[in-house]
Design a protein around this motif. Structure first.
Motif, PDB file in Angstrom:
ATOM      1  N   GLY A 121      39.229  44.601  35.017  1.00 22.49           N
ATOM      2  CA  GLY A 121      38.870  44.065  36.444  1.00 22.49           C
ATOM      3  C   GLY A 121      37.611  44.897  36.911  1.00 22.49           C
ATOM      4  O   GLY A 121      37.018  45.956  36.033  1.00 22.49           O
ATOM      5  N   TRP A 157      50.935  42.838  38.347  1.00 21.23           N
ATOM      6  CA  TRP A 157      49.866  43.183  39.099  1.00 21.23           C
ATOM      7  C   TRP A 157      49.436  42.864  40.334  1.00 21.23           C
ATOM      8  O   TRP A 157      49.024  43.364  41.244  1.00 21.23           O
ATOM      9  N   ASP A 158      49.374  41.452  40.290  1.00 22.40           N
ATOM     10  CA  ASP A 158      48.778  40.741  41.509  1.00 22.40           C
ATOM     11  C   ASP A 158      49.935  40.294  42.516  1.00 22.40           C
ATOM     12  O   ASP A 158      49.779  39.730  43.483  1.00 22.40           O
ATOM     13  N   LEU A 171      42.608  39.402  34.841  1.00 22.79           N
ATOM     14  CA  LEU A 171      43.848  39.558  33.977  1.00 22.79           C
ATOM     15  C   LEU A 171      43.997  38.515  32.800  1.00 22.79           C
ATOM     16  O   LEU A 171      44.473  38.877  31.884  1.00 22.79           O
ATOM     17  N   ASP A 189      39.898  41.038  39.782  1.00 26.71           N
ATOM     18  CA  ASP A 189      41.064  40.974  38.651  1.00 26.71           C
ATOM     19  C   ASP A 189      40.603  40.123  37.516  1.00 26.71           C
ATOM     20  O   ASP A 189      40.393  38.794  38.032  1.00 26.71           O
ATOM     21  N   SER A 241      38.452  44.419  44.366  1.00 31.60           N
ATOM     22  CA  SER A 241      38.523  44.246  43.065  1.00 31.60           C
ATOM     23  C   SER A 241      38.615  42.922  42.731  1.00 31.60           C
ATOM     24  O   SER A 241      39.072  41.788  43.390  1.00 31.60           O
ATOM     25  N   SER A 293      48.635  43.233  32.700  1.00 36.64           N
ATOM     26  CA  SER A 293      48.137  42.151  33.020  1.00 36.64           C
ATOM     27  C   SER A 293      49.204  40.961  33.474  1.00 36.64           C
ATOM     28  O   SER A 293      48.738  39.980  33.975  1.00 36.64           O
ATOM     29  N   ARG A 347      37.362  48.914  35.547  1.00 38.40           N
ATOM     30  CA  ARG A 347      38.575  49.169  35.285  1.00 38.40           C
ATOM     31  C   ARG A 347      39.031  48.507  34.019  1.00 38.40           C
ATOM     32  O   ARG A 347      39.019  47.267  34.283  1.00 38.40           O
TER      33      ARG A 347
END
Length: 396
Positions: A14, A252-253, A33, A31, A29, A295, A9
């Protein structure tokens, strides 16, 4: 558990793991970032192996190569200049919103004319007209990354689920008693969340069309953006603004939430504690839109004062002020890479900005009325703008 394969990704960076557990294929996933071109891949692989048991020693080199590819993508210089490709007489009344599918090969437009239309990006050809709503089609979305379904939310108090390939209506979700103003699919595309001016949010089963849950909230934000609801209970009430809230977005998270308000400020909140960690100030008029980059490192704000601002999500300082529009800015978004910002204004133009310097790189002109919707495709090399002049424009 047995690891089957990797997916990459790019935005945000990611690695997706596909693995078998209990006879079923599942995904998770990793990540990345904070990844930069300067990150040491060997150290990062070691960190990943400590926290992820699926990454065994035999898989370490594969992960390292994937990290290299992500870093190469990050290191690519973005000198893309957008050229006007085509104007689409999309609707007989003003547009409300535009949205791409994951590949960028198709996009959809919603309108006051009560329809949603599906378009081929490359040719500008209309593929389908989704008809059936009895009032404004305000909120629209593909079920990305799959892209085989479309959800539309309307001022007629209903949400409809459509086949993106044929235009057939699968379900009409009924239950709200006021206008639907935002919607979203969950990542697995099994649920649709709708938010309404009736102060409720509802969850709907994509397969059966049945209502799964109703959540009563204090305020439904009047916006075309809708964060998917992961909790079926109220976790926190975020109190602090002195005016109406214009937009809200998770990073995102989902560790942070940013809110924009008519009180001329934005606030940054911790999701777990509900604590306000910063108030972002500087605008002289209402904040009409706010967003994170993918991010979660930076925040962009758009205001009725005709300026946009970029803030650090960690230090909360204003990094740059974007000045140049002659009217209020109603929509703002980051490019997938995060190094560009796109703004849409009542001055009939959209503008592309460099995030670091604040320089206006390009003015997208041609609309004859205010622009209130703009969006990048996933690769960041195509833009759609939607206007009150009843048209949308494709820019490559």
């Amino acid at each position: 558990m047995k690891l089957k394969r990797f997916f990459l990704r790019y935005y945000p960076p990611g690695i997706i793991l596909e693995f078998e557990k209990g006879g079923y294929l599942r995904t998770k996933s990793i990540d990345l970032l904070d990844l930069t071109p300067e990150t040491n891949p060997d150290e990062l692989v070691a960190e990943i192996r400590q926290s992820e048991p699926l990454i065994t020693e035999s898989r370490a080199d594969q992960v390292k190569q994937l990290i290299f590819r992500l870093q190469q993508k990050q290191g690519q210089q973005d000198h893309h200049r957008f050229c006007f490709f085509k104007e689409l007489k999309a609707h007989i009344l003003p547009l409300t919103n535009v949205a791409f599918d994951k590949s960028g090969s198709r996009f959809i437009t919603g309108s006051y004319d009560r329809t949603c239309r599906v378009w081929d990006t490359a040719s500008g050809t209309e593929l389908h007209t989704l008809e059936g709503h009895r009032n404004v089609v305000y909120a629209i979305a593909f079920n990305n990354p799959y892209g085989d379904k479309i959800a539309t939310g309307s001022f007629d108090k209903t949400c409809k689920l459509w086949c993106a390939e044929t235009g057939k209506c699968f379900h009409t979700f009924r239950g709200h008693i006021a206008e639907i103003v935002c919607l979203a699919f969950n990542p697995q595309s099994t649920l649709v969340a709708t938010g309404s001016m009736d102060t409720t949010a509802k969850l709907w089963d994509v397969e059966t069309g049945e209502e799964v849950a109703t959540l009563t909230v204090n305020v439904i934000v009047y916006t075309t953006d809708c964060c998917f609801l992961f909790f079926l209970r109220r976790v926190h009430t975020l109190i602090g603004h002195r005016g109406e809230i214009s937009n809200v977005q998770f990073n995102w998270d989902c560790s942070l939430i940013v809110t924009g308000s008519m009180d001329k400020t934005c606030k940054l909140w911790e999701t777990v504690s509900g604590k306000c960690v910063a108030t972002l100030v500087g605008h002289k008029e209402e904040v009409l839109d706010v967003c994170f980059d993918l991010s979660g490192q930076t925040i962009a704000t758009a205001s009725a004062d005709g300026t946009a601002r970029v803030f650090s999500a960690t230090t909360h300082e204003c990094l740059v002020t974007l000045e140049g529009h002659d009217g209020e800015i109603s929509k703002i978004c980051f490019s997938p890479q995060g190094n560009r910002v796109l703004t849409a204004s009542s001055d009939k133009t959209a503008r592309l900005w460099d995030v670091q310097s604040g320089v206006c790189l390009q003015v997208l002109e041609g609309h004859t009325d205010e622009i209130f919707s703009c969006v990048f495709n996933y690769e960041g090399d195509t833009i759609i703008t939607g206007s009150k002049d009843n048209t949308c424009r494709i820019w490559y």
